[in-house]
Design a protein around this motif. Structure first.
Motif, PDB file in Angstrom:
ATOM      1  N   MET A  24       0.850  -1.201   0.000  1.00 34.87           N
ATOM      2  CA  MET A  24       0.000   0.000   0.000  1.00 34.87           C
ATOM      3  C   MET A  24       0.882   1.246   0.000  1.00 34.87           C
ATOM      4  N   ASP A  25       0.604   2.170  -0.894  1.00 34.53           N
ATOM      5  CA  ASP A  25       1.372   3.410  -0.981  1.00 34.53           C
ATOM      6  C   ASP A  25       0.959   4.388   0.115  1.00 34.53           C
ATOM      7  N   SER A  26       1.880   5.276   0.457  1.00 33.08           N
ATOM      8  CA  SER A  26       1.576   6.343   1.412  1.00 33.08           C
ATOM      9  C   SER A  26       0.799   7.440   0.718  1.00 33.08           C
ATOM     10  N   ILE A  27      -0.149   8.008   1.427  1.00 34.52           N
ATOM     11  CA  ILE A  27      -0.971   9.087   0.870  1.00 34.52           C
ATOM     12  C   ILE A  27      -0.228  10.409   0.799  1.00 34.52           C
ATOM     13  N   TYR A  28       0.821  10.582   1.627  1.00 35.40           N
ATOM     14  CA  TYR A  28       1.406  11.908   1.803  1.00 35.40           C
ATOM     15  C   TYR A  28       2.127  12.461   0.571  1.00 35.40           C
ATOM     16  N   PRO A  29       2.897  11.666  -0.174  1.00 34.91           N
ATOM     17  CA  PRO A  29       3.471  12.227  -1.409  1.00 34.91           C
ATOM     18  C   PRO A  29       2.406  12.674  -2.408  1.00 34.91           C
ATOM     19  N   PHE A  30       1.296  11.976  -2.459  1.00 34.15           N
ATOM     20  CA  PHE A  30       0.203  12.360  -3.358  1.00 34.15           C
ATOM     21  C   PHE A  30      -0.453  13.656  -2.894  1.00 34.15           C
ATOM     22  N   LEU A  31      -0.634  13.785  -1.574  1.00 37.70           N
ATOM     23  CA  LEU A  31      -1.202  15.018  -1.035  1.00 37.70           C
ATOM     24  C   LEU A  31      -0.280  16.206  -1.308  1.00 37.70           C
ATOM     25  N   GLU A  32       1.013  15.988  -1.163  1.00 38.97           N
ATOM     26  CA  GLU A  32       1.961  17.079  -1.435  1.00 38.97           C
ATOM     27  C   GLU A  32       1.901  17.496  -2.905  1.00 38.97           C
ATOM     28  N   ALA A  33       1.804  16.519  -3.786  1.00 33.14           N
ATOM     29  CA  ALA A  33       1.758  16.824  -5.223  1.00 33.14           C
ATOM     30  C   ALA A  33       0.512  17.624  -5.578  1.00 33.14           C
ATOM     31  N   VAL A  34      -0.629  17.253  -5.027  1.00 29.73           N
ATOM     32  CA  VAL A  34      -1.851  17.975  -5.374  1.00 29.73           C
ATOM     33  C   VAL A  34      -1.872  19.348  -4.699  1.00 29.73           C
ATOM     34  N   LEU A  35      -1.286  19.452  -3.510  1.00 33.33           N
ATOM     35  CA  LEU A  35      -1.184  20.756  -2.857  1.00 33.33           C
ATOM     36  C   LEU A  35      -0.387  21.741  -3.708  1.00 33.33           C
ATOM     37  N   LEU A  36       0.674  21.259  -4.319  1.00 33.66           N
ATOM     38  CA  LEU A  36       1.548  22.126  -5.105  1.00 33.66           C
ATOM     39  C   LEU A  36       1.089  22.279  -6.557  1.00 33.66           C
ATOM     40  N   ALA A  37       0.060  21.529  -6.960  1.00 30.25           N
ATOM     41  CA  ALA A  37      -0.452  21.659  -8.328  1.00 30.25           C
ATOM     42  C   ALA A  37      -0.992  23.068  -8.539  1.00 30.25           C
ATOM     43  N   GLU A  38      -0.630  23.675  -9.663  1.00 29.16           N
ATOM     44  CA  GLU A  38      -1.007  25.059  -9.913  1.00 29.16           C
ATOM     45  C   GLU A  38      -2.290  25.196 -10.726  1.00 29.16           C
ATOM     46  N   ASP A  39      -2.561  24.264 -11.590  1.00 27.97           N
ATOM     47  CA  ASP A  39      -3.762  24.345 -12.418  1.00 27.97           C
ATOM     48  C   ASP A  39      -4.990  23.965 -11.591  1.00 27.97           C
ATOM     49  N   ALA A  40      -6.012  24.804 -11.609  1.00 23.90           N
ATOM     50  CA  ALA A  40      -7.184  24.589 -10.756  1.00 23.90           C
ATOM     51  C   ALA A  40      -7.936  23.322 -11.138  1.00 23.90           C
ATOM     52  N   VAL A  41      -8.123  23.076 -12.422  1.00 29.76           N
ATOM     53  CA  VAL A  41      -8.840  21.878 -12.862  1.00 29.76           C
ATOM     54  C   VAL A  41      -8.060  20.628 -12.472  1.00 29.76           C
ATOM     55  N   GLU A  42      -6.741  20.673 -12.654  1.00 32.41           N
ATOM     56  CA  GLU A  42      -5.906  19.532 -12.283  1.00 32.41           C
ATOM     57  C   GLU A  42      -5.940  19.288 -10.784  1.00 32.41           C
ATOM     58  N   LYS A  43      -5.939  20.337  -9.995  1.00 32.51           N
ATOM     59  CA  LYS A  43      -5.993  20.186  -8.541  1.00 32.51           C
ATOM     60  C   LYS A  43      -7.295  19.492  -8.129  1.00 32.51           C
ATOM     61  N   CYS A  44      -8.398  19.904  -8.736  1.00 34.50           N
ATOM     62  CA  CYS A  44      -9.682  19.273  -8.419  1.00 34.50           C
ATOM     63  C   CYS A  44      -9.696  17.808  -8.841  1.00 34.50           C
ATOM     64  N   ARG A  45      -9.175  17.527 -10.022  1.00 37.26           N
ATOM     65  CA  ARG A  45      -9.146  16.143 -10.513  1.00 37.26           C
ATOM     66  C   ARG A  45      -8.292  15.256  -9.608  1.00 37.26           C
ATOM     67  N   LEU A  46      -7.110  15.724  -9.238  1.00 39.67           N
ATOM     68  CA  LEU A  46      -6.221  14.939  -8.387  1.00 39.67           C
ATOM     69  C   LEU A  46      -6.806  14.741  -6.990  1.00 39.67           C
ATOM     70  N   THR A  47      -7.466  15.771  -6.484  1.00 36.34           N
ATOM     71  CA  THR A  47      -8.102  15.648  -5.163  1.00 36.34           C
ATOM     72  C   THR A  47      -9.127  14.523  -5.165  1.00 36.34           C
ATOM     73  N   ASN A  48      -9.942  14.478  -6.213  1.00 35.24           N
ATOM     74  CA  ASN A  48     -10.938  13.413  -6.307  1.00 35.24           C
ATOM     75  C   ASN A  48     -10.285  12.045  -6.470  1.00 35.24           C
ATOM     76  N   GLU A  49      -9.204  11.968  -7.242  1.00 35.82           N
ATOM     77  CA  GLU A  49      -8.517  10.693  -7.428  1.00 35.82           C
ATOM     78  C   GLU A  49      -7.921  10.183  -6.125  1.00 35.82           C
ATOM     79  N   ILE A  50      -7.308  11.074  -5.342  1.00 33.49           N
ATOM     80  CA  ILE A  50      -6.729  10.660  -4.061  1.00 33.49           C
ATOM     81  C   ILE A  50      -7.826  10.209  -3.109  1.00 33.49           C
TER      82      ILE A  50
END
Length: 283
Positions: free
Chosen positions: A1-27
């Motif tokens: 099982m992967d850790s959630i924290y690297p994914f959370l960091e990546a979406v936090l730093l994502a600059e594109d608003a649509v991409e941030k929303c998409r990644l949030t839902n995926e996580i």
């Protein structure tokens, strides 16, 4: 099982608003499916700003231009302000889930769900803005919400006290009035979006209240007295204009607490309290 924290960091730093929303839902979906765990995965990054688009232009709150809501531009600016609040709320919720790793896993789950709902709110309100011929970034905005997140990044108790219980709780007070003005324009679609935001924000403030109370119990602190000291230290107010007592009670504030805080704020106008946050937490 992967850790959630690297994914959370990546979406936090994502600059594109649509991409941030998409990644949030995926996580969120990956966590719900059991594919991500709250496992240690490196140190928590100390970044001053979360990822955001290059626009809107950020200015001090006093420099945000006031426009008449009776005009199309003014009405769009009002919807843009709500859209910006919801975008910031995505980052605030993601940051809470990412940053405070010594709390039970339910804490991360709660704030990841909040982030998912805030992303939904942002998308809905951006859609209404688009229908008017505008987009997110077309008006200036301020960064007050994220600034408070950064100021409280070292302590989850401070974060729960000052962001959900103060800044986000103000939305419970102001949303009914905004909805009434929107309804006067006959904009039923935006009213429906505001209803969704209002419904969910009660739950978000309730989550903040729950974890604030939890942390106070863990540290042996009296929650109401501590909250009063923190409000004084950070020069914040719970009550400004209309106060939605019914919604605040549903979100976890008691009538007794609200009455005490109202009396306290009245006294602050006469005799401001002084002290550091360290003193507030240790009294």
């Amino acid at each position: 099982m992967d850790s959630i924290y690297p994914f959370l960091e990546a979406v936090l730093l994502a600059e594109d608003a649509v991409e941030k929303c998409r990644l949030t839902n995926e996580i969120y979906q990956a966590r719900q499916a059991g594919r991500l765990g709250c496992l240690a995965a490196g140190a928590v990054a100390d970044f001053r700003f979360a990822g955001r688009p290059r626009r809107p232009l950020l200015v001090p709150p006093a420099q945000v231009r006031q426009r008449k809501m009776s005009t199309k531009e003014g009405y769009a600016a009002m919807l843009h302000a709500i859209c910006h609040i919801e975008f910031n709320a995505i980052n605030l919720a993601l940051d809470a889930a990412y940053r405070f790793r010594l709390l039970p896993e339910a804490f991360a789950d709660d704030w990841l769900r909040v982030a998912k709902e805030e992303a939904y709110h942002f998308s809905l309100m951006r859609g209404r803005l688009n229908d008017l011929g505008y987009d997110y970034g077309d008006f200036e905005a301020h960064n007050h919400l994220w600034d408070m997140a950064y100021k409280t990044a070292f302590d989850p108790l401070l974060r729960m006290a000052l962001v959900p219980r103060v800044l986000e709780a103000r939305g419970l007070d102001v949303t009914p009035g905004i909805r009434a003005k929107v309804a006067q324009r006959g904009d039923d679609e935006t009213c429906a979006v505001l209803d969704i935001i209002y419904r969910d924000e009660v739950g978000h403030v309730q989550i903040g209240n729950y974890w604030y109370q939890y942390l106070c119990r863990k540290r042996g602190l009296e929650p109401v007295a501590l909250f009063r000291r923190l409000l004084s230290r950070y020069d914040l107010f719970v009550f400004r204009g209309y106060v939605n007592l019914e919604a605040r009670e549903r979100a976890g504030f008691s009538r007794f607490e609200l009455a005490m805080l109202e009396d306290f704020e009245a006294s602050l106008k006469v005799r401001p309290m002084q002290g550091s946050w360290q003193q507030a937490l240790s009294r």
